[in-house]
Design a protein around this motif. Sequence first.
Motif, PDB file in Angstrom:
ATOM      1  N   PRO A 219      -0.788  -6.470  -3.773  1.00 10.32           N
ATOM      2  CA  PRO A 219      -1.528  -6.690  -5.013  1.00 10.32           C
ATOM      3  C   PRO A 219      -3.050  -6.643  -4.772  1.00 10.32           C
ATOM      4  O   PRO A 219      -3.716  -7.669  -4.648  1.00 10.32           O
ATOM      5  CB  PRO A 219      -1.064  -8.078  -5.455  1.00 10.32           C
ATOM      6  N   VAL A 220      -3.586  -5.422  -4.719  1.00 10.34           N
ATOM      7  CA  VAL A 220      -5.020  -5.250  -4.473  1.00 10.34           C
ATOM      8  C   VAL A 220      -5.819  -5.144  -5.762  1.00 10.34           C
ATOM      9  O   VAL A 220      -7.049  -5.193  -5.729  1.00 10.34           O
ATOM     10  CB  VAL A 220      -5.302  -4.011  -3.580  1.00 10.34           C
ATOM     11  N   ASP A 221      -5.136  -4.982  -6.882  1.00 13.94           N
ATOM     12  CA  ASP A 221      -5.802  -4.948  -8.187  1.00 13.94           C
ATOM     13  C   ASP A 221      -4.785  -5.359  -9.248  1.00 13.94           C
ATOM     14  O   ASP A 221      -3.625  -5.621  -8.948  1.00 13.94           O
ATOM     15  CB  ASP A 221      -6.412  -3.566  -8.471  1.00 13.94           C
ATOM     16  N   GLN A 222      -5.241  -5.399 -10.492  1.00 10.33           N
ATOM     17  CA  GLN A 222      -4.371  -5.848 -11.581  1.00 10.33           C
ATOM     18  C   GLN A 222      -3.155  -4.950 -11.737  1.00 10.33           C
ATOM     19  O   GLN A 222      -2.041  -5.440 -11.952  1.00 10.33           O
ATOM     20  CB  GLN A 222      -5.175  -5.883 -12.883  1.00 10.33           C
ATOM     21  N   ASN A 223      -3.343  -3.629 -11.645  1.00  6.59           N
ATOM     22  CA  ASN A 223      -2.194  -2.732 -11.787  1.00  6.59           C
ATOM     23  C   ASN A 223      -1.173  -2.963 -10.677  1.00  6.59           C
ATOM     24  O   ASN A 223       0.032  -2.974 -10.924  1.00  6.59           O
ATOM     25  CB  ASN A 223      -2.641  -1.267 -11.793  1.00  6.59           C
ATOM     26  N   ALA A 224      -1.639  -3.126  -9.450  1.00  9.35           N
ATOM     27  CA  ALA A 224      -0.721  -3.380  -8.340  1.00  9.35           C
ATOM     28  C   ALA A 224      -0.035  -4.736  -8.504  1.00  9.35           C
ATOM     29  O   ALA A 224       1.144  -4.883  -8.170  1.00  9.35           O
ATOM     30  CB  ALA A 224      -1.454  -3.298  -7.006  1.00  9.35           C
ATOM     31  N   ALA A 225      -0.758  -5.715  -9.034  1.00 10.88           N
ATOM     32  CA  ALA A 225      -0.171  -7.047  -9.246  1.00 10.88           C
ATOM     33  C   ALA A 225       0.997  -6.988 -10.229  1.00 10.88           C
ATOM     34  O   ALA A 225       1.921  -7.800 -10.162  1.00 10.88           O
ATOM     35  CB  ALA A 225      -1.229  -8.025  -9.729  1.00 10.88           C
ATOM     36  N   MET A 226       0.984  -6.014 -11.116  1.00  8.17           N
ATOM     37  CA  MET A 226       2.081  -5.840 -12.070  1.00  8.17           C
ATOM     38  C   MET A 226       3.422  -5.679 -11.347  1.00  8.17           C
ATOM     39  O   MET A 226       4.474  -6.030 -11.884  1.00  8.17           O
ATOM     40  CB  MET A 226       1.788  -4.588 -12.909  1.00  8.17           C
ATOM     41  N   PHE A 227       3.374  -5.190 -10.105  1.00  6.49           N
ATOM     42  CA  PHE A 227       4.593  -4.909  -9.348  1.00  6.49           C
ATOM     43  C   PHE A 227       4.843  -5.918  -8.232  1.00  6.49           C
ATOM     44  O   PHE A 227       5.721  -5.708  -7.399  1.00  6.49           O
ATOM     45  CB  PHE A 227       4.528  -3.480  -8.791  1.00  6.49           C
ATOM     46  N   PHE A 228       4.107  -7.011  -8.240  1.00 13.65           N
ATOM     47  CA  PHE A 228       4.291  -8.043  -7.226  1.00 13.65           C
ATOM     48  C   PHE A 228       5.689  -8.622  -7.353  1.00 13.65           C
ATOM     49  O   PHE A 228       6.084  -9.110  -8.413  1.00 13.65           O
ATOM     50  CB  PHE A 228       3.227  -9.136  -7.395  1.00 13.65           C
ATOM     51  N   ARG A 229       6.449  -8.516  -6.290  1.00 11.39           N
ATOM     52  CA  ARG A 229       7.855  -8.948  -6.244  1.00 11.39           C
ATOM     53  C   ARG A 229       8.711  -8.231  -7.284  1.00 11.39           C
ATOM     54  O   ARG A 229       9.766  -8.717  -7.682  1.00 11.39           O
ATOM     55  CB  ARG A 229       7.968 -10.460  -6.411  1.00 11.39           C
ATOM     56  N   ARG A 230       8.243  -7.069  -7.734  1.00 12.57           N
ATOM     57  CA  ARG A 230       8.942  -6.295  -8.750  1.00 12.57           C
ATOM     58  C   ARG A 230       9.132  -4.841  -8.318  1.00 12.57           C
ATOM     59  O   ARG A 230       9.390  -3.976  -9.137  1.00 12.57           O
ATOM     60  CB  ARG A 230       8.186  -6.380 -10.078  1.00 12.57           C
ATOM     61  N   HIS A 231       8.953  -4.615  -7.038  1.00 15.45           N
ATOM     62  CA  HIS A 231       9.293  -3.309  -6.473  1.00 15.45           C
ATOM     63  C   HIS A 231       9.996  -3.548  -5.148  1.00 15.45           C
ATOM     64  O   HIS A 231       9.828  -4.585  -4.518  1.00 15.45           O
ATOM     65  CB  HIS A 231       8.053  -2.412  -6.316  1.00 15.45           C
ATOM     66  N   VAL A 232      10.824  -2.593  -4.789  1.00 21.57           N
ATOM     67  CA  VAL A 232      11.569  -2.684  -3.541  1.00 21.57           C
ATOM     68  C   VAL A 232      11.363  -1.373  -2.797  1.00 21.57           C
ATOM     69  O   VAL A 232      11.227  -0.315  -3.404  1.00 21.57           O
ATOM     70  CB  VAL A 232      13.060  -2.992  -3.796  1.00 21.57           C
ATOM     71  N   VAL A 233      11.315  -1.475  -1.481  1.00 20.05           N
ATOM     72  CA  VAL A 233      11.132  -0.302  -0.637  1.00 20.05           C
ATOM     73  C   VAL A 233      12.450   0.013   0.061  1.00 20.05           C
ATOM     74  O   VAL A 233      13.062  -0.862   0.671  1.00 20.05           O
ATOM     75  CB  VAL A 233      10.011  -0.529   0.402  1.00 20.05           C
ATOM     76  N   ASP A 234      12.857   1.255  -0.048  1.00 23.82           N
ATOM     77  CA  ASP A 234      14.041   1.734   0.669  1.00 23.82           C
ATOM     78  C   ASP A 234      13.557   2.417   1.945  1.00 23.82           C
ATOM     79  O   ASP A 234      12.959   3.487   1.887  1.00 23.82           O
ATOM     80  CB  ASP A 234      14.814   2.713  -0.204  1.00 23.82           C
ATOM     81  N   ASN A 235      13.801   1.774   3.065  1.00 22.12           N
ATOM     82  CA  ASN A 235      13.404   2.332   4.361  1.00 22.12           C
ATOM     83  C   ASN A 235      14.527   3.115   5.029  1.00 22.12           C
ATOM     84  O   ASN A 235      14.392   3.550   6.160  1.00 22.12           O
ATOM     85  CB  ASN A 235      12.957   1.214   5.309  1.00 22.12           C
ATOM     86  N   GLY A 236      15.639   3.307   4.327  1.00 21.73           N
ATOM     87  CA  GLY A 236      16.806   3.913   4.961  1.00 21.73           C
ATOM     88  C   GLY A 236      17.117   5.314   4.484  1.00 21.73           C
ATOM     89  O   GLY A 236      18.285   5.668   4.351  1.00 21.73           O
ATOM     90  N   TYR A 237      16.092   6.119   4.199  1.00 22.61           N
ATOM     91  CA  TYR A 237      16.324   7.480   3.711  1.00 22.61           C
ATOM     92  C   TYR A 237      17.400   8.166   4.534  1.00 22.61           C
ATOM     93  O   TYR A 237      17.316   8.239   5.755  1.00 22.61           O
ATOM     94  CB  TYR A 237      15.020   8.282   3.768  1.00 22.61           C
ATOM     95  N   GLY A 238      18.419   8.661   3.830  1.00 19.13           N
ATOM     96  CA  GLY A 238      19.537   9.287   4.524  1.00 19.13           C
ATOM     97  C   GLY A 238      19.780  10.712   4.075  1.00 19.13           C
ATOM     98  O   GLY A 238      20.890  11.214   4.193  1.00 19.13           O
ATOM     99  N   GLY A 239      18.761  11.360   3.533  1.00 15.82           N
ATOM    100  CA  GLY A 239      18.917  12.735   3.063  1.00 15.82           C
ATOM    101  C   GLY A 239      19.020  12.779   1.551  1.00 15.82           C
ATOM    102  O   GLY A 239      18.721  11.810   0.861  1.00 15.82           O
ATOM    103  N   LEU A 240      19.424  13.925   1.051  1.00 18.21           N
ATOM    104  CA  LEU A 240      19.501  14.109  -0.397  1.00 18.21           C
ATOM    105  C   LEU A 240      20.398  13.044  -1.025  1.00 18.21           C
ATOM    106  O   LEU A 240      21.369  12.598  -0.422  1.00 18.21           O
ATOM    107  CB  LEU A 240      20.029  15.505  -0.729  1.00 18.21           C
TER     108      LEU A 240
END
Length: 183
Positions: free
Chosen positions: A57-78
């Motif tokens: 959360p570096v600005d107001q727009n980014a704060a909108m997604f605080f604890r409201r986005h998830v990162v998928d680190n397991g890319y497994g192809g298409l």
Amino acid sequence: LDGEDRETLDRPDAPDATAWGLHGAIHRRCPHHRCALHVHATHATILAALADSRLPPVDQNAAMFFRRHVVDNGYGGLAFEAEGERCAALLADPRIKILVMGNHGVTAFGETVAEAFNALYYFERAAETYVKALWTGRPLRILPDDVAEKTAQDLDVENKASCHRFFADLKTILDREEPDYRD
């Protein structure tokens, strides 16, 4: 489309198999996400390419997604069906508005197209700000968790009320300037 009806893939107007794999799994497993919009927007995809793809959360727009986005680190192809199911498993929390698909792109969610589009639009703006801030090489000013959460909660309420007007205004502009979009 009916995410439970596999015969959809046999129709002449069948969706792309990867769209079916990702969106079908999300709609089957996450009924709270009625609309899912997947894109490879420039700044959000840059974020997805970083070793740490979280959006602080570096600005107001980014704060909108605080604890409201998830990162998928397991890319497994298409995103065929197994990959779609794996991604959908990350979306049990109805507060999640964005899935950052590591090495891929992003998917935005909402109860309506307007809500999902709003999340997509503001996530791309927030990712742009963050990526450009990183370019400076200077230390980031990250909001404290309590301020970021309060901002996110306030924007949850505000955006629920305003996103439909924003989307309607965009369609009005398109009707005037690019009416072919309706075809």
